[in-house]
Motif scaffolding. Structure first.
Motif, PDB file in Angstrom:
ATOM      1  N   ALA A 249       0.800  -1.225   0.000  1.00 33.36           N
ATOM      2  CA  ALA A 249       0.000   0.000   0.000  1.00 33.36           C
ATOM      3  C   ALA A 249       0.834   1.276   0.000  1.00 33.36           C
ATOM      4  O   ALA A 249       0.269   2.366   0.082  1.00 33.36           O
ATOM      5  CB  ALA A 249      -0.932   0.000   1.209  1.00 33.36           C
ATOM      6  N   ILE A 250       2.164   1.177  -0.093  1.00 30.06           N
ATOM      7  CA  ILE A 250       2.967   2.396  -0.054  1.00 30.06           C
ATOM      8  C   ILE A 250       2.763   3.213  -1.324  1.00 30.06           C
ATOM      9  O   ILE A 250       2.427   2.673  -2.381  1.00 30.06           O
ATOM     10  CB  ILE A 250       4.468   2.105   0.173  1.00 30.06           C
ATOM     11  CG1 ILE A 250       5.073   1.333  -1.005  1.00 30.06           C
ATOM     12  CG2 ILE A 250       4.661   1.351   1.479  1.00 30.06           C
ATOM     13  CD1 ILE A 250       6.581   1.193  -0.914  1.00 30.06           C
ATOM     14  N   GLY A 251       2.990   4.523  -1.214  1.00 28.32           N
ATOM     15  CA  GLY A 251       2.766   5.420  -2.333  1.00 28.32           C
ATOM     16  C   GLY A 251       3.993   5.632  -3.203  1.00 28.32           C
ATOM     17  O   GLY A 251       5.071   5.091  -2.955  1.00 28.32           O
ATOM     18  N   VAL A 252       3.810   6.474  -4.210  1.00 31.90           N
ATOM     19  CA  VAL A 252       4.856   6.731  -5.198  1.00 31.90           C
ATOM     20  C   VAL A 252       6.106   7.320  -4.551  1.00 31.90           C
ATOM     21  O   VAL A 252       7.229   6.926  -4.876  1.00 31.90           O
ATOM     22  CB  VAL A 252       4.323   7.677  -6.296  1.00 31.90           C
ATOM     23  CG1 VAL A 252       5.444   8.079  -7.252  1.00 31.90           C
ATOM     24  CG2 VAL A 252       3.189   7.009  -7.064  1.00 31.90           C
ATOM     25  N   ALA A 253       5.926   8.251  -3.624  1.00 32.27           N
ATOM     26  CA  ALA A 253       7.081   8.909  -3.008  1.00 32.27           C
ATOM     27  C   ALA A 253       7.939   7.926  -2.230  1.00 32.27           C
ATOM     28  O   ALA A 253       9.177   7.962  -2.301  1.00 32.27           O
ATOM     29  CB  ALA A 253       6.613  10.047  -2.096  1.00 32.27           C
TER      30      ALA A 253
END
Length: 357
Positions: A249-253
């Protein structure tokens, strides 16, 4: 080093690979992919409400009939004094301002109620129930075994903690070395004396216990799995390795930060949550580490930084995120989880063959 062992037979899994329960970063899709590929998928439920726990477990069961596990944080709901909370908010206000946000208000509650989560876990009857941040009572362990029918794993960062878990009757201990990303599972001592490396901790726990030991911390490939088994572990738990998978679930950044990071770019901090945890160094960590001794303990600091970290993720601001990652981050591979498990299995078998030769 046998390719089959008591732990694998008890869990009915083919591979000695357990996906780390990365609360806030794992997903049912990740757990399904790992379990379907022959490992053990896990749901990190430390910050999930009982309803969210039920929904996540249902999502896993809808997609696979394979075993999976659920993990909880063993916590007491805190009652911090108003002055401590006010000082913490004032300390965070400039960081919130960096993102164009007002300083946070104290939340209506600091964390999920552990008692309610515990009952939800028992109701879900996962194949594995693991616990970290604290120690269950023997009666609680017995309930999980008898009512949920779960295999119970306790998390330890020292031999003393491993023994404490064995004494309350768990089925296995996860020996978590300081190389690992995210929160330390310490509960007897949160200080420097609990920062023991995996290579030292695992054999010490194996020698001290008569139940299976699972190795965690800095294990990123098949060589690491074989090395852990050489030290006596029956399986490994891998978090950072699966964090890079598209199912997480981690984001692009955070993905971009991980792709550029080396192990030397990580360190243990209390900045984000008030509990020692390893992540990639960034602006937020550096600014708060100067006040580390003053930060309120988990979950108070964690609750107060929650809106800040969510906003940073939405704005693509890696400098204000909790970039959890272990010292093996440079070895992370952005592969679909099933492909990663297959790759790890091939590397593990090749490492075993090389050692045998």
């Amino acid at each position: 080093m046998p390719t089959a062992n008591v732990l694998l037979e008890r869990l009915s899994i083919a591979l000695p690979i357990i996906q780390g329960p990365m609360t806030g970063s794992d997903t049912p899709q990740l757990a399904v992919a790992v379990s379907e590929a022959g490992g053990l998928g896990m749901l990190g439920c430390g910050m999930r409400s009982p309803q969210a726990m039920h929904e996540a477990a249902a999502a896993v069961r809808a997609a696979t009939g394979r075993p999976f596990g659920m993990n909880l944080f063993v916590l007491q709901t805190p009652s911090p004094d108003a002055a401590t909370v006010r000082a913490a908010i004032e300390r965070l206000a400039p960081l919130y301002a960096d993102l164009g946000l007002a300083a946070p208000e104290p939340p209506t509650r600091w964390c999920e109620d552990f008692g309610a989560q515990f009952e939800a876990l028992i109701a879900e009857r996962p194949a594995v129930a693991s616990f970290t941040f604290g120690l269950l009572t023997a009666a609680q362990v017995a309930r999980v075994k008898s009512e949920a029918g779960s295999f119970v794993i306790g998390t330890a960062t020292t031999v003393a903690e491993a023994r404490a878990w064995a004494e309350v009757g768990v089925d296995a201990v996860c020996a978590s070395g300081m190389e690992g990303g995210g929160h330390r599972g310490s509960f007897l001592d949160l200080g420097s004396s609990s920062q023991i490396g995996t290579m030292a901790l695992v054999p010490a726990c194996v020698d001290a216990l008569d139940i299976p030991v699972i190795a965690a911390g800095g294990i990123m490939d098949g060589r690491g799995i074989a090395a852990a088994q050489a030290l006596g572990a029956q399986a490994v738990q891998m978090g950072t390795a699966f964090l890079a998978c598209p199912e997480s679930a981690i984001g692009v950044a955070q993905r971009a930060a991980m792709a550029q990071a080396q192990g030397s770019d990580t360190r243990i901090t209390r900045a984000y949550s008030g509990r020692p945890a390893r992540g990639i160094v960034n602006t937020m960590m550096e600014r708060l580490d100067a006040h580390e001794a003053e930060l309120p303990a988990y979950p108070v600091q964690n609750a107060l930084t929650g809106a800040l970290r969510r906003a940073a993720a939405a704005q693509g601001r890696a400098d204000h995120l909790s970039l959890w990652a272990g010292q093996g981050v440079a070895l992370a591979r952005a592969l679909p989880a099933a492909e990663l498990v297959q790759t790890l299995a091939g590397e593990w078998r090749a490492a075993l063959a090389a050692l045998a030769a």
